[in-house]
Design a protein around this motif. Sequence first.
Motif, PDB file in Angstrom:
ATOM      1  N   ALA A 281       0.816  -1.213   0.000  1.00  0.00           N
ATOM      2  CA  ALA A 281       0.000   0.000   0.000  1.00  0.00           C
ATOM      3  C   ALA A 281       0.851   1.265   0.000  1.00  0.00           C
ATOM      4  CB  ALA A 281      -0.951   0.022   1.209  1.00  0.00           C
ATOM      5  N   GLY A 282       2.160   1.116  -0.211  1.00  0.00           N
ATOM      6  CA  GLY A 282       3.039   2.288  -0.156  1.00  0.00           C
ATOM      7  C   GLY A 282       2.950   2.970   1.197  1.00  0.00           C
ATOM      8  N   LEU A 283       2.680   2.148   2.244  1.00  0.00           N
ATOM      9  CA  LEU A 283       2.416   2.682   3.575  1.00  0.00           C
ATOM     10  C   LEU A 283       3.623   3.471   4.083  1.00  0.00           C
ATOM     11  CD1 LEU A 283       0.173   2.687   5.678  1.00  0.00           C
ATOM     12  CD2 LEU A 283       1.275   0.726   6.750  1.00  0.00           C
ATOM     13  N   GLY A 284       3.420   4.737   4.300  1.00  0.00           N
ATOM     14  CA  GLY A 284       4.491   5.611   4.753  1.00  0.00           C
ATOM     15  C   GLY A 284       5.302   6.208   3.627  1.00  0.00           C
ATOM     16  N   VAL A 285       5.358   5.507   2.495  1.00  0.00           N
ATOM     17  CA  VAL A 285       6.149   5.980   1.357  1.00  0.00           C
ATOM     18  C   VAL A 285       5.488   7.198   0.719  1.00  0.00           C
ATOM     19  CG1 VAL A 285       7.094   5.389  -0.899  1.00  0.00           C
ATOM     20  CG2 VAL A 285       7.078   3.687   0.930  1.00  0.00           C
ATOM     21  N   ILE A 286       4.186   7.077   0.426  1.00  0.00           N
ATOM     22  CA  ILE A 286       3.461   8.187  -0.183  1.00  0.00           C
ATOM     23  C   ILE A 286       3.529   9.415   0.710  1.00  0.00           C
ATOM     24  CG2 ILE A 286       1.186   8.988  -0.921  1.00  0.00           C
ATOM     25  CD1 ILE A 286       0.542   6.116  -1.712  1.00  0.00           C
ATOM     26  N   GLU A 287       3.293   9.203   2.004  1.00  0.00           N
ATOM     27  CA  GLU A 287       3.319  10.311   2.946  1.00  0.00           C
ATOM     28  C   GLU A 287       4.702  10.951   3.006  1.00  0.00           C
ATOM     29  OE1 GLU A 287      -0.011   7.606   3.981  1.00  0.00           O
ATOM     30  OE2 GLU A 287       2.091   7.355   3.448  1.00  0.00           O
ATOM     31  N   ALA A 288       5.742  10.116   3.043  1.00  0.00           N
ATOM     32  CA  ALA A 288       7.102  10.645   3.138  1.00  0.00           C
ATOM     33  C   ALA A 288       7.465  11.475   1.913  1.00  0.00           C
ATOM     34  CB  ALA A 288       8.100   9.494   3.310  1.00  0.00           C
ATOM     35  N   VAL A 289       7.091  10.992   0.732  1.00  0.00           N
ATOM     36  CA  VAL A 289       7.421  11.716  -0.495  1.00  0.00           C
ATOM     37  C   VAL A 289       6.681  13.053  -0.551  1.00  0.00           C
ATOM     38  CG1 VAL A 289       7.240  11.662  -3.015  1.00  0.00           C
ATOM     39  CG2 VAL A 289       7.964   9.617  -1.783  1.00  0.00           C
ATOM     40  N   LEU A 309      -6.861  11.083   4.651  1.00  0.00           N
ATOM     41  CA  LEU A 309      -8.185  11.012   4.023  1.00  0.00           C
ATOM     42  C   LEU A 309      -8.097  10.321   2.665  1.00  0.00           C
ATOM     43  CD1 LEU A 309      -9.519  14.586   4.915  1.00  0.00           C
ATOM     44  CD2 LEU A 309     -10.381  12.403   5.802  1.00  0.00           C
ATOM     45  N   TYR A 310      -7.019  10.594   1.937  1.00  0.00           N
ATOM     46  CA  TYR A 310      -6.818   9.946   0.640  1.00  0.00           C
ATOM     47  C   TYR A 310      -6.703   8.433   0.814  1.00  0.00           C
ATOM     48  CZ  TYR A 310      -4.366   8.421  -3.590  1.00  0.00           C
ATOM     49  OH  TYR A 310      -3.983   7.750  -4.724  1.00  0.00           O
ATOM     50  N   ARG A 311      -5.960   7.999   1.818  1.00  0.00           N
ATOM     51  CA  ARG A 311      -5.847   6.565   2.078  1.00  0.00           C
ATOM     52  C   ARG A 311      -7.214   5.973   2.413  1.00  0.00           C
ATOM     53  NH1 ARG A 311      -1.575   3.753   1.927  1.00  0.00           N
ATOM     54  NH2 ARG A 311       0.491   4.709   1.993  1.00  0.00           N
ATOM     55  N   THR A 312      -7.976   6.697   3.198  1.00  0.00           N
ATOM     56  CA  THR A 312      -9.300   6.205   3.588  1.00  0.00           C
ATOM     57  C   THR A 312     -10.213   6.066   2.376  1.00  0.00           C
ATOM     58  OG1 THR A 312      -9.085   7.255   5.756  1.00  0.00           O
ATOM     59  CG2 THR A 312     -11.303   6.643   5.041  1.00  0.00           C
ATOM     60  N   PHE A 313     -10.247   7.103   1.538  1.00  0.00           N
ATOM     61  CA  PHE A 313     -11.166   7.131   0.393  1.00  0.00           C
ATOM     62  C   PHE A 313     -10.696   6.255  -0.763  1.00  0.00           C
ATOM     63  CE2 PHE A 313     -12.806  11.645   1.551  1.00  0.00           C
ATOM     64  CZ  PHE A 313     -13.473  11.100   2.626  1.00  0.00           C
TER      65      PHE A 313
END
Length: 345
Positions: A281-289, A309-313
Motif C-alpha cells: 500500500a506504499g504505507l508511509g512511502v506516499i506520505e514521506a514523499v 483522508l486519501y488513504r481512507t477514500f
Amino acid sequence: MAQSSQATPHTGAERTVKKSAAHKAAHGWRQRAWWPWLMRFLKIAFFAIVTYLIVKHARTIEWGEVLNTLKERSLLALWPALVLALCSHSLYGCFDLLGRYLMKHSLRVWQVVSVTMISYAFNLNFGSLVGGVAFRYRLYSRLGLDASTITRVVATSMATNWLGYMLVAGLLFWFRPLSLPPSWAMDTAELHLLGLPLVGVVCLYLVLCALRGGKTLSFRGHEMTFPSLPFGLLQIVMSTANWMIMGVVIYVLLEQKIAYVDVLSVLLIAAIAGVITHVPAGLGVIEAVFVALLSHRMPSSELLAGLLLYRTFYYFIPLGLATIAYLVMEVGAKRESAGQSTGGH
C-alpha cells in the motif's frame, strides 16, 4: 597422413567454435552477473532513501495537530473526493475490458469489471502479486478462463496503466517540472530531462502499433504482439484519465492549496517509489514523499491530514467494498459447484 591432414582443420574449427562459445558464455555470464546486482543495489539505495525520509519526517510530526486538522474538515467538502475515488476505481475496472476485446473471451462485461475492481483494491493495499495477479487468476479461473488468456488480460491491463503513467509523468516533467525544496541537491533541470525518455517510450509504442499492429515482433527471444493504433490510443487515454483523476482526489483533499500539476507530479513520484520499495500500500512511502517535496509550501500537519483522508477514500473504503464483493463471488462459486455436483449425482 591423409587422415591427419583432414583432421587438423576440423580440430582447429572445433577449437575456434569452443573458444567462441566460451567467450559468449563468459560474456553472457558477466551480463547476467552484474545486472541483477546493479538492480538490487539501486533498489536498496532507493529503499534506504525513502526509509530515511520516513523516519526523518515522522520524528518532526505533531500528530495532535494532524488530528485537530482532521476534526476541522467539513464532511460536506469531502464528498467530491470520495466520488472521484470511486470513479477512478470504476475506470480502472474497465482496463481488463481491453484484454477481453483482444482475447475475445466470453465473460460478460460486468464480470470482467467486477474482477478488475476487486483485484485493484487488493493490489493497492497488499501489493501487485496478491491483488493484481493472484486475485485475478483465482477469480478468472473460477469463471472459466485458462491461464494463458488470464496472463494476456493481466499484461494488457498493466501495460495500459504504465503507458498512461509514462505519458503524464513525461509531459509534466518536461513542460512543468516540479519546483523542488531549496535544501535538495537535485536541480529542477535534472527532473526536467527525465520527461523526454518517458514520452519517447510512449511514442515508440504508438509507432509500433501503427506499423506492426496485429503482428508479432521478436526481440531477444521474446515475442510481443502489438495492438492496432486506435487500440493503443484508447489504452493511453483511459490510463491518463485515471492518473489525472487520482491527482484530483488528492488536490481536493489538500483543499486546493497547492497547484494541481504539482500535486499530480508528486503523486507520480510517490507511486514509483512505492513500486520500487515493495512496501504494501506504499504505507508511509506516499506520505514521506509528499511531506519531503511539499512541506515547504504547506504545513506537514495539513499535508498528512489530506493524505490520511486519501488513504481512507482511495484505499480502505474500496478494500472494504472489494472484500464484501469477493466473499459474495466465493459463496456464489461454491453454491454453483455444489449444485453441479448434486446434479451430477
